[in-house]
Every structure is written in C-alpha cells, then in structure tokens.
Scaffold this motif. Structure first.
Motif, PDB file in Angstrom:
ATOM      1  N   ASP A 101     -11.620  -3.372   1.383  1.00  0.00           N
ATOM      2  CA  ASP A 101     -11.793  -2.028   0.857  1.00  0.00           C
ATOM      3  C   ASP A 101     -10.538  -1.607   0.108  1.00  0.00           C
ATOM      4  O   ASP A 101      -9.443  -2.149   0.307  1.00  0.00           O
ATOM      5  CB  ASP A 101     -12.069  -1.036   1.985  1.00  0.00           C
ATOM      6  CG  ASP A 101     -13.357  -1.345   2.727  1.00  0.00           C
ATOM      7  OD1 ASP A 101     -14.191  -2.087   2.175  1.00  0.00           O
ATOM      8  OD2 ASP A 101     -13.511  -0.864   3.866  1.00  0.00           O
ATOM      9  N   ILE A 102     -10.696  -0.611  -0.747  1.00  0.00           N
ATOM     10  CA  ILE A 102      -9.566   0.006  -1.439  1.00  0.00           C
ATOM     11  C   ILE A 102      -9.085   1.195  -0.605  1.00  0.00           C
ATOM     12  O   ILE A 102      -9.887   1.971  -0.098  1.00  0.00           O
ATOM     13  CB  ILE A 102      -9.976   0.463  -2.852  1.00  0.00           C
ATOM     14  CG1 ILE A 102     -10.345  -0.755  -3.711  1.00  0.00           C
ATOM     15  CG2 ILE A 102      -8.865   1.250  -3.525  1.00  0.00           C
ATOM     16  CD1 ILE A 102     -10.868  -0.388  -5.087  1.00  0.00           C
ATOM     17  N   GLY A 103      -7.785   1.344  -0.478  1.00  0.00           N
ATOM     18  CA  GLY A 103      -7.209   2.420   0.315  1.00  0.00           C
ATOM     19  C   GLY A 103      -6.656   1.912   1.622  1.00  0.00           C
ATOM     20  O   GLY A 103      -6.626   0.706   1.900  1.00  0.00           O
ATOM     21  N   ALA A 104      -6.213   2.836   2.473  1.00  0.00           N
ATOM     22  CA  ALA A 104      -5.553   2.487   3.734  1.00  0.00           C
ATOM     23  C   ALA A 104      -6.523   2.280   4.871  1.00  0.00           C
ATOM     24  O   ALA A 104      -6.110   1.965   5.982  1.00  0.00           O
ATOM     25  CB  ALA A 104      -4.541   3.573   4.103  1.00  0.00           C
ATOM     26  N   TYR A 105      -7.833   2.472   4.614  1.00  0.00           N
ATOM     27  CA  TYR A 105      -8.851   2.397   5.660  1.00  0.00           C
ATOM     28  C   TYR A 105      -9.801   1.244   5.379  1.00  0.00           C
ATOM     29  O   TYR A 105     -10.319   1.122   4.269  1.00  0.00           O
ATOM     30  CB  TYR A 105      -9.636   3.709   5.707  1.00  0.00           C
ATOM     31  CG  TYR A 105     -10.731   3.773   6.754  1.00  0.00           C
ATOM     32  CD1 TYR A 105     -10.429   3.675   8.101  1.00  0.00           C
ATOM     33  CD2 TYR A 105     -12.056   3.978   6.388  1.00  0.00           C
ATOM     34  CE1 TYR A 105     -11.422   3.760   9.067  1.00  0.00           C
ATOM     35  CE2 TYR A 105     -13.061   4.071   7.345  1.00  0.00           C
ATOM     36  CZ  TYR A 105     -12.738   3.958   8.679  1.00  0.00           C
ATOM     37  OH  TYR A 105     -13.721   4.046   9.636  1.00  0.00           O
TER      38      TYR A 105
END
Length: 813
Positions: free
Chosen positions: A509-513
């Motif tokens: 995924d893109i992002g910190a999650y």
C-alpha cells in the motif's frame, strides 16, 4: 543559505582541580583527611536536617551537605540517597567508579517530591568526573545563579554533566529544569545579561544532560523530564557505542532537544520533544518564555553518527529562527541511519534536514511541518535519502518543497496538501526520483514521477490527530482507498507499518498504513469509537426528542464557506446535524441519517458564515428506533482547514459541549483483546516454553512495605507466570502458572515484603507448550489499593518503560 553543520561548535573547557584538605591538630600532631572511606555496597543517606558528623549509613544518622558527599570516597554498589522533599544548593561531585552490576548510585529515599539539587550557578549541579559505572536515578536538578531562571544572568552551566573518561553511565527518572546556561546569541550587543559572543563562547555545548570529555561507551538516558531550560535537553558528544536515549520528555528549551555526536549504532526511541527553540535570536525577554538561541535548532539531531536508529519519537512545535527548525536532523558525516515510526507536527522548519545520501526514512507521519508559508521550502532540506511509506500532510496551504535535494528517492509516500502555489507542489523536477506516490488534497501536483496515484487517499480522519505517537489513527486508510495495493515492493523494509501490521498484505500500500487483506480497515480503536477512546452516545428511546448535545463556537471567520460533519455508527437510530447563528436561527442542516453498523460521515451542505463570528452546532435526535448510536470526530470549518470545534473527538469528556437528552459522552467498551485502553502486551507462544519475557525495573520502591504484582490475562490456553525479582534478579515472589482463557482473568503474585529494596524487577514469563496468542493488560505493582509503581502499566505508550524479550510484543489489537 548557510548549512547548519558548518556552525563552529567547540567543546567548552572545564578545569577540574581536586585537592585533599588536611586538618592538622596543633595538640596531637595528627593529620586527618577530610575524605571518608567507603565500604562496598553501603547505602549513605543525606538530609537537609542531618549532620556531617554523622556516619551517614542510616536514615536516622544522615549526612547534611553536598560538600560532605563530594569529599567522600565511594565504591562498587554504594548508594547515595537524598531525602525526598529536601533541597541543596551547590555542586554534587562524583569521581569514584562502581563496577559492572554494582554501580555507584545517586538516588532518593523516603516519600514526597524528588530531592532537589540546585547548582546555584556552578558549572554543573551534578558532575560525574572521570567515574564509570555510575547511576543517577530519581532526583531533581536546577542550575541558575540569580533570583530565577529569567533574571538575565547567564553562565557556562549544565544540569547533569559527565566529563572525562566516564563509561557505563545511567541517567534516568530525573527532573531537570531551569538550567540557565549560555543561550546561543549570534553576536554581542544582546540585551540579555552578559551579551555573549557566540564565536568566542560556543553556546551550543551546554545541556540539561551533557556528556563530553574523552570517548566513552554504554550510556542509558531514559525516563527523564527535562523542561524550561535555556540549554540543550540531552547532549552527548563522545559516546561511541552503547548509547540509548529513550522515553525522555523534553519541553520548552532554548536550544536543541536531543543531540548526539560521534556515536555508533545509537538508539533514540520513545522520546517526546516539544517547543524547542522557543524564543528568537537576541530579542527582548518575553514573560514566561525560557531560552535564547542563535540561528538554528532542531528537535532530534545526530551528527557524525553511524547506523543510528531513530524510532517511535514525537517532535512538535520546533521553532525556525533563520535556519533549521526541523523535527529531524542528520548532519555532516552521519551515515546509514534509519528514521521510522515517528510522528512530527507543526515544526516550523519542516520535516527533515540532512547531509549524506544513505539515510532511510520510512513509515513516519508528518502533520503540518513547515507550517508557515515562508518556511515551506524547508520541508526536505539537503536530505538526499530514501523516503518510503511516509505520510506528509498539510492542510494550511503551506505545501512542500525539496530545497537542495539533488539525489535520493521517494516511493509509496502520500503527499496531501491544499496548497495553491505550484512551486510547492512540483515534485520530480530535478534531483530525486519519484515512483508510486499518492497525491491528495486540492493541489495541482506537477511532475509526479512514475506510477503515481492522484485523488482523495480516504484517510479515516486526519482532523483527529493528537499529540503523541499513538494519536494518529486518523491516518489509517478506509476501505476503498485508491492507495491500497498501489505501492511498489521494497526489500528490507522493517517488516511492519506504523501501527505494527505485518508487511505486506497482497500488493504494498501507499502511505504509512498496510491495510488488512481485502482492504477492510477496522475503526482505529474499538468498534464504538471512530478515533481515540471516547465518543458521543445517542441513546434513543424510540421517541424523537428533537434536541441534543450542542456547542457554541467562537472565532468563526465571517464571509467564509464552512461545513459541519461527524462520523456516525449505530443500529438504525435517526438524527441530524444542525448549524445555527448565535440567535439559534438555522443556517444549515444535514439530511436525517439512519445509523448503520459501519462508520459513515454525515455532513451539512456547505454554507456561508455571513456576518457571524459565533455559531451554535448541535446533534439532534429525530429517531423512532430505540437503541444506541455513537458519534465521533466532528468537524466545523472550511473544508480541509482548521477545525473550529473544541474537543471535536470527545477525548476530553464533555469539555466544550453541553449535553441534552438523549446524548452523553462515554468511553465505550474496549476491544476484546485489551482490558483497558487500546494497547496490550501480546504473548505469542510458539509451543515451546521460552522461560523469559517482557520486564520492567521500577524505582522509588518503598522499603519494608507489603507489595503485590498482578495483571489481567486473556488467551486460548497459553501458559505463563508473573515474577518479582530484586535488583540482582533474585526471585522475591511469583504467581502460580496461569493457563489463559477467553475471559479476562486477574493473575497475581502473593503479597511480599520489599525488604531493603528501592528498585525491583517485574517480569511476565512464558511457560507455555500451547501455541497461540495471549494478551496481558493493566499491570499493577505496589501496596494493594495504593499507587501503581509501574511505568506505562496499560501499555498505552507502546514499549515505554518495558524491555521486550521472549515471545512478547506490545500491540494495538
């Protein structure tokens, strides 16, 4: 623009001359030394009501003065305990070494506030000079020479200073404040005190905790509260290996928050650094503001370091004067560092400043860093490194820039901004490469690189962001986010996302999650809160009340377009959101909602505030279906702008809100895998007993007292026990072996006497031969019904205070 690491920062010199006073008797001719010999493993007591003619070896015969202690000789295992609630002025000198496992310890005895050592303007309040294996634990320290710390009188001063060839040092559980050292003026002519010249007096080399001298090893600096100083919070210049700076709170300082030089593999974790560099240059003193600095400060700064790990830290509100002002700074010859799982917000200079190209910055969250438009070009300054799976969020129009970036890469990051200036939203325009990044908000992103994703990232609720590393659940992704499965795989990625989820679930995924398999994202904490642990409860009776909870909001911008919304989850209850002017005339209202089992955002149409500078907002019960609905994370303001509501997520109870039936503010039941709060200790049994586990070494234990150690346990047949040890790991008490069941059960040791111990060790020990997961929560150590002696007993601050071994981790289930 001048580079920060070119500042001329020189070590201040300290001349220590130690003499033995000789008392010559005119009558007997005998010569008596003023020093006091020590027997190993002796505890010495010091009280303001004592006498230096006492032997000091019991609380009923304590010594009195710092000079008596400073002139005594100490050996391995000796303890020097100052009476709680008492205070001394002057310098405490420790120049005798302990041994491995038997340090010379400075600490406290009795109950009450920490014993206070006020340096009184000396070079340091506590000076460890050439001594190794020394611990300072549980005292308070100040150091100023005038009437108070803001009286304008400066000097070359530290709080706790470690000088010379001093290794194996522990500084923990202390409060250090009002240390008034040199204050980093850039030139003479300052209106403050001595009008110091920075080129002649290097103002940066002072600290609340300051280590200097010859190269040393093995420093543990943890759980200190450092505040309201003009100097650096923590500064080490010559710790080579074994440097750990952990779980310290640094607030309201005039220079850098945490700074460390020349270290190999330092670990900087779980620190909170706020309000650093809180006054500008050599301007006039402002009432209530501590600290003056020259051109540059940073929250956490490493220089000439190798293989540093900076993780789980919170940095906020760092000021930018002329240069710098970032949360994170790796300067000059620092190589191969990792910055991960950190949260930074509202740092004026931006996210990061750096030198070399081989740093890794991953799974961090940045909220409104570079928060003033004039400082937006400091977002990523000269920090040519690898950035992946970070969230960079701006909702104040500041945008981003990458000043002087000539290399490096950005992958799987989310850039969210409402900036309209395309100079702050022009990404791969030379220098670093961009791939698989997400671009959200109202920006017109230019040069986005390859495989980019543009659109609303569908964060859960960014407006719910708080002031700790655990307060950012709003940056998780909702189901259906275009950022899910849109990233690129990265090797050696640390193995987990910001929240501890395993990497990867399907495509990255893109992002910190990293969303769970299938993209279904649960609420951040508990099924009945959308963010945090509190919510507004609508308990419908089945008859519409036509009224509900409301707030009167001031500071409204006239002639602006606002919106009012909130998240709703329930079981078929009805209601609506209404906005009124100050005379309770309706300005806007939502359609009537019917709550479902899924969190849904309900909103009024956009409306004009007209001439109003004050509004009333209300949740109204319109339902004919009895049952419970929860409402959380409300918002009023310009879409994407600042939230005008007080206590919008109800985390401060009813603060700001007026309750009317059928609404109340509640803390809904915690998730099934936490006993209280949203975090727990996870015991992941392999099927083979490890015989070890998570432990903590609590201090300030009351001697000759009856204590108990207990915790709540829930699992599926896994085994373990709770054990209490003395400081040498000798067993004092242990529980019976438990077998975890699906019901939360409290496990306890028998009551035990603390004896002469002022420090204990408590541990959860894995005994199980049944593979599976058990959760432990809400631990307690102390007198039954009394104060809990444990740090972070409910694990709500992650690993803070705990050391992980065996199959134990701290998680947010």
């Amino acid at each position: 623009m001048p580079m920060r690491f070119n500042r001329n920062r020189m070590n201040k010199g300290l001349s220590i001359s130690t003499t033995m006073a000789m008392l010559v008797s005119l009558f007997t001719g005998t010569i008596v030394t003023a020093g006091t010999a020590s027997a190993a493993n002796t505890t010495y007591y010091v009280s303001a009501a004592g006498s230096d003619s006492n032997n000091g070896t019991s609380s009923t015969t304590p010594w009195k003065t710092l000079s008596k202690v400073s002139g005594a000789a100490f050996g391995a295992g000796d303890k020097i305990l100052f009476r709680s609630g008492d205070s001394w002025s002057g310098q405490l000198l420790i120049n005798d070494s302990g041994a491995s496992g038997n340090p010379v310890t400075v600490g406290a005895y009795n109950t009450g506030s920490k014993p206070l050592i006020n340096g009184g303007g000396n070079s340091a309040a506590i000076l460890i000079d050439g001594a190794s294996y020394v611990t300072v634990d549980g005292v308070a320290v100040t150091n100023y020479d005038g009437a108070n710390v803001t009286d304008g009188v400066e000097g070359n001063r530290d709080g706790i200073k470690i000088n010379g060839a001093s290794s194996n040092i522990t500084i923990r559980n202390n409060e250090i404040y009002n240390v008034e050292g040199f204050s980093n003026h850039s030139a003479t002519g300052s209106p403050r005190g001595t009008s110091l010249d920075a080129s002649a007096n290097n103002m940066y080399m002072v600290g609340a905790i300051y280590q200097t001298g010859t190269p040393a090893n093995n420093y543990l600096i943890e759980n200190n509260y450092i505040h309201d100083n003009t100097v650096n919070g923590v500064l080490t210049t010559q710790v080579g290996t074994g440097l750990v700076i952990r779980s310290n709170t640094v607030n309201n300082g005039g220079a850098d928050g945490i700074e460390y030089w020349n270290a190999t593999s330092p670990l900087i974790e779980y620190n909170s650094v706020t309000n650093i560099g809180n006054n500008s240059g050599a301007s006039a003193q402002t009432a209530g503001v501590i600290g003056y600095h020259g051109y540059a400060v940073a929250g956490i700064w490493g220089i000439v370091d190798t293989d540093q790990v900076v993780q789980y830290n919170y940095v906020a509100n760092t000021n930018r004067i002329v240069w710098d002002g970032q949360a994170w700074d790796f300067d000059n010859q620092t190589v191969r560092g990792v910055y991960q799982y950190n949260f930074s917000r509202d740092n004026e200079g931006g996210f990061v400043l750096g030198g070399n190209t081989d740093q890794i910055l991953r799974y961090n969250i940045s909220y409104n860093d570079g928060s003033q438009q004039a400082y937006a070009d400091q977002g990523f300054f000269n920090a040519n490194s690898q950035y992946y799976n970070n969230v960079f969020y701006q909702n104040n129009g500041a945008g981003f820039s990458k000043s002087k970036l000539t290399a490096g890469s950005f992958k799987n990051n989310i850039f969210y901004t409402n900036a309209s200036n395309t100079s702050y939203t022009n990404y791969q325009s030379g220098g670093p490469t961009f791939s698989n990044n997400g671009f959200g908000g109202t920006q017109s992103a230019l040069n986005k690189g390859t495989a980019s994703v543009t659109g609303d990232p569908l964060f859960v609720n960014p407006s719910s962001v708080g002031t700790s590393i655990t307060s950012v659940d709003g940056f998780k992704l909702q189901s259906g986010s275009p950022m899910i499965d849109a990233g690129t795989s990265i090797a050696s990625n640390g193995g987990k996302d910001y929240w501890g989820n395993t990497l990867y679930n399907g495509s990255p995924d893109i992002g910190a999650y990293e969303a769970p398999t299938g993209g279904t994202t649960p609420p951040p904490s508990g099924s009945d809160t959308h963010g945090g642990t509190w919510a507004l409860k609508q308990l419908s009776t089945g008859t519409a009340s036509g009224t509900g909870a409301y707030q009167t909001v001031s500071g409204v911008a006239a002639s602006s377009t606002y919106v009012y919304n909130a998240w709703v989850k329930g079981a078929g209850q009805q209601g609506k959101l209404v906005v009124y002017d100050s005379s309770w005339n309706v300005l806007a209202e939502s359609s009537i909602y019917t709550s479902t089992g899924t969190w849904t955002q309900v909103s009024t149409p956009s409306f004009s505030t007209g001439t109003n500078t004050s509004l009333n907002v209300q949740f109204i019960d319109t339902g004919t279906t009895a049952g419970t609905t929860y409402i959380d994370d409300a918002f009023l303001g310009i879409s994407g702008g600042a939230n005008k509501l007080t206590n919008a997520g109800f985390e401060s109870g009813s603060t700001g809100w007026t309750m009317a039936a059928p609404y109340t503010i509640v803390q809904p039941p915690a998730p099934s895998n936490t006993h209280g709060g949203t975090w727990a200790l996870k015991q992941l049994n392999t099927g083979t007993a490890s015989g070890t586990g998570a432990y903590q070494a609590p201090t300030s234990i009351a001697t000759s007292s009856t204590y108990v150690f207990k915790a709540w346990v829930r699992g599926a047949g896994q085994q373990g026990k709770l054990v209490v040890y003395d400081n040498s790991w000798n067993v004092i008490a242990e529980s019976a072996s438990y077998t975890a069941s699906s019901t939360w059960t409290e496990i306890s040791t028998p009551s035990f006497s603390t004896g002469t111990n002022t420090t204990l060790r408590v541990q959860f020990v894995d005994l199980g031969t049944t593979a599976g997961t058990t959760y432990l929560d809400d631990a307690f150590l102390g007198i039954s019904g009394g104060t809990n002696k444990l740090t972070n007993p409910g694990f709500e601050s992650g690993n803070t205070g705990w050391t992980m071994t065996g199959p134990y981790t701290i998680v947010q289930p």
